[in-house]
Design a protein around this motif. Sequence first.
Motif, PDB file in Angstrom:
ATOM      1  N   LEU A   1       0.830  -1.199   0.000  1.00  0.00           N
ATOM      2  CA  LEU A   1       0.000   0.000   0.000  1.00  0.00           C
ATOM      3  C   LEU A   1       0.869   1.255   0.000  1.00  0.00           C
ATOM      4  O   LEU A   1       0.608   2.205  -0.749  1.00  0.00           O
ATOM      5  CB  LEU A   1      -0.927  -0.012   1.211  1.00  0.00           C
ATOM      6  N   CYS A   2       1.915   1.255   0.812  1.00  0.00           N
ATOM      7  CA  CYS A   2       2.814   2.414   0.872  1.00  0.00           C
ATOM      8  C   CYS A   2       3.533   2.627  -0.451  1.00  0.00           C
ATOM      9  O   CYS A   2       3.655   3.762  -0.923  1.00  0.00           O
ATOM     10  CB  CYS A   2       3.823   2.246   2.004  1.00  0.00           C
ATOM     11  N   PHE A   3       4.008   1.543  -1.056  1.00  0.00           N
ATOM     12  CA  PHE A   3       4.672   1.679  -2.345  1.00  0.00           C
ATOM     13  C   PHE A   3       3.699   2.211  -3.400  1.00  0.00           C
ATOM     14  O   PHE A   3       4.068   3.039  -4.230  1.00  0.00           O
ATOM     15  CB  PHE A   3       5.279   0.356  -2.793  1.00  0.00           C
ATOM     16  N   ASP A   4       2.462   1.758  -3.361  1.00  0.00           N
ATOM     17  CA  ASP A   4       1.453   2.268  -4.285  1.00  0.00           C
ATOM     18  C   ASP A   4       1.240   3.766  -4.076  1.00  0.00           C
ATOM     19  O   ASP A   4       1.153   4.529  -5.038  1.00  0.00           O
ATOM     20  CB  ASP A   4       0.129   1.522  -4.122  1.00  0.00           C
ATOM     21  N   LYS A   5       1.156   4.185  -2.815  1.00  0.00           N
ATOM     22  CA  LYS A   5       0.975   5.606  -2.518  1.00  0.00           C
ATOM     23  C   LYS A   5       2.164   6.430  -3.005  1.00  0.00           C
ATOM     24  O   LYS A   5       1.995   7.519  -3.545  1.00  0.00           O
ATOM     25  CB  LYS A   5       0.772   5.825  -1.015  1.00  0.00           C
ATOM     26  N   LEU A   6       3.366   5.893  -2.809  1.00  0.00           N
ATOM     27  CA  LEU A   6       4.559   6.611  -3.251  1.00  0.00           C
ATOM     28  C   LEU A   6       4.597   6.740  -4.769  1.00  0.00           C
ATOM     29  O   LEU A   6       4.976   7.788  -5.301  1.00  0.00           O
ATOM     30  CB  LEU A   6       5.821   5.906  -2.749  1.00  0.00           C
ATOM     31  N   LYS A   7       4.193   5.685  -5.450  1.00  0.00           N
ATOM     32  CA  LYS A   7       4.173   5.731  -6.914  1.00  0.00           C
ATOM     33  C   LYS A   7       3.157   6.747  -7.409  1.00  0.00           C
ATOM     34  O   LYS A   7       3.421   7.488  -8.350  1.00  0.00           O
ATOM     35  CB  LYS A   7       3.863   4.349  -7.481  1.00  0.00           C
ATOM     36  N   LEU A   8       1.987   6.769  -6.778  1.00  0.00           N
ATOM     37  CA  LEU A   8       0.939   7.691  -7.206  1.00  0.00           C
ATOM     38  C   LEU A   8       1.333   9.138  -6.955  1.00  0.00           C
ATOM     39  O   LEU A   8       1.140  10.000  -7.802  1.00  0.00           O
ATOM     40  CB  LEU A   8      -0.372   7.380  -6.483  1.00  0.00           C
ATOM     41  N   LYS A   9       1.867   9.403  -5.814  1.00  0.00           N
ATOM     42  CA  LYS A   9       2.207  10.782  -5.464  1.00  0.00           C
ATOM     43  C   LYS A   9       3.523  11.214  -6.089  1.00  0.00           C
ATOM     44  O   LYS A   9       3.717  12.394  -6.358  1.00  0.00           O
ATOM     45  CB  LYS A   9       2.286  10.953  -3.948  1.00  0.00           C
ATOM     46  N   SER A  10       4.439  10.266  -6.228  1.00  0.00           N
ATOM     47  CA  SER A  10       5.797  10.503  -6.709  1.00  0.00           C
ATOM     48  C   SER A  10       6.335  11.836  -6.193  1.00  0.00           C
ATOM     49  O   SER A  10       6.633  12.755  -6.916  1.00  0.00           O
ATOM     50  CB  SER A  10       5.868  10.338  -8.189  1.00  0.00           C
ATOM     51  N   ARG A  11       6.422  11.869  -4.899  1.00  0.00           N
ATOM     52  CA  ARG A  11       6.887  13.067  -4.204  1.00  0.00           C
ATOM     53  C   ARG A  11       8.090  12.723  -3.340  1.00  0.00           C
ATOM     54  O   ARG A  11       8.355  11.571  -3.073  1.00  0.00           O
ATOM     55  CB  ARG A  11       5.786  13.628  -3.320  1.00  0.00           C
ATOM     56  N   ASN A  12       8.772  13.727  -2.907  1.00  0.00           N
ATOM     57  CA  ASN A  12       9.888  13.496  -1.990  1.00  0.00           C
ATOM     58  C   ASN A  12       9.342  13.208  -0.609  1.00  0.00           C
ATOM     59  O   ASN A  12       8.339  13.783  -0.190  1.00  0.00           O
ATOM     60  CB  ASN A  12      10.791  14.730  -1.917  1.00  0.00           C
ATOM     61  N   GLN A  13      10.035  12.352   0.120  1.00  0.00           N
ATOM     62  CA  GLN A  13       9.590  12.008   1.461  1.00  0.00           C
ATOM     63  C   GLN A  13       9.970  13.127   2.427  1.00  0.00           C
ATOM     64  O   GLN A  13      10.992  13.774   2.285  1.00  0.00           O
ATOM     65  CB  GLN A  13      10.236  10.709   1.927  1.00  0.00           C
ATOM     66  N   GLN A  14       9.098  13.313   3.413  1.00  0.00           N
ATOM     67  CA  GLN A  14       9.371  14.286   4.453  1.00  0.00           C
ATOM     68  C   GLN A  14      10.182  13.617   5.543  1.00  0.00           C
ATOM     69  O   GLN A  14      10.234  12.395   5.633  1.00  0.00           O
ATOM     70  CB  GLN A  14       8.052  14.789   5.043  1.00  0.00           C
ATOM     71  N   GLU A  15      10.805  14.425   6.393  1.00  0.00           N
ATOM     72  CA  GLU A  15      11.593  13.855   7.491  1.00  0.00           C
ATOM     73  C   GLU A  15      10.683  13.140   8.467  1.00  0.00           C
ATOM     74  O   GLU A  15       9.548  13.530   8.682  1.00  0.00           O
ATOM     75  CB  GLU A  15      12.304  14.972   8.262  1.00  0.00           C
ATOM     76  N   LEU A  16      11.219  12.094   9.053  1.00  0.00           N
ATOM     77  CA  LEU A  16      10.491  11.404  10.110  1.00  0.00           C
ATOM     78  C   LEU A  16      10.487  12.265  11.362  1.00  0.00           C
ATOM     79  O   LEU A  16      11.408  13.019  11.617  1.00  0.00           O
ATOM     80  CB  LEU A  16      11.175  10.078  10.461  1.00  0.00           C
TER      81      LEU A  16
END
Length: 171
Positions: free
Chosen positions: A66-81
């Motif tokens: 699910l997370c990989f799908d979300k990352l592919k859809l948004k294709s955005r840079n990750q924010q800091e934890l």
Amino acid sequence: MTIEEFKIEVLPIKNKLYRLALRLLGSQADAEDAVQEVFLKLWARREKLNEYRSIEAFAMIITKNLCFDKLKLKSRNQQELTEERVGSKQDTPETQMEMKNTVSKIHEIINELPEQQKLVIQLRDIEQCDFDEIAEITNMNLNTIRVNLSRARKKVRDTLLKIQNYEFSSN
């Protein structure tokens, strides 16, 4: 599976799923949404959950996908934890601040790793999963997991040492 069985067997893994989602997505809100979606999917499959050898591993797989799908859809840079609280009462404020900064740097370095390395280091070093669980979650063979983990740890270590050497030499 009844509601009570679901609460007993599935809900306790919420924090593990959240940490994995947070590591992969980089956003608290996105991670919370992902965990809710995972629980909805698990609830929808509640009658078949007993067929799985490990409900936890199955839930981790759903979360990862699910997370990989979300990352592919948004294709955005990750924010800091969000930084975790670090230090004990015995540490001085300076030591606690140094430790907090180091942890923050480690999180940043991990976030820059390739997806497979990031996933493996999260599952092994943070979630404390054994190699068989990681293999089941990631569909990787044990050698691939070990190679990815070794490369991830080396990259984190080398990058952290470079940062620390740079800071030491500039002081």
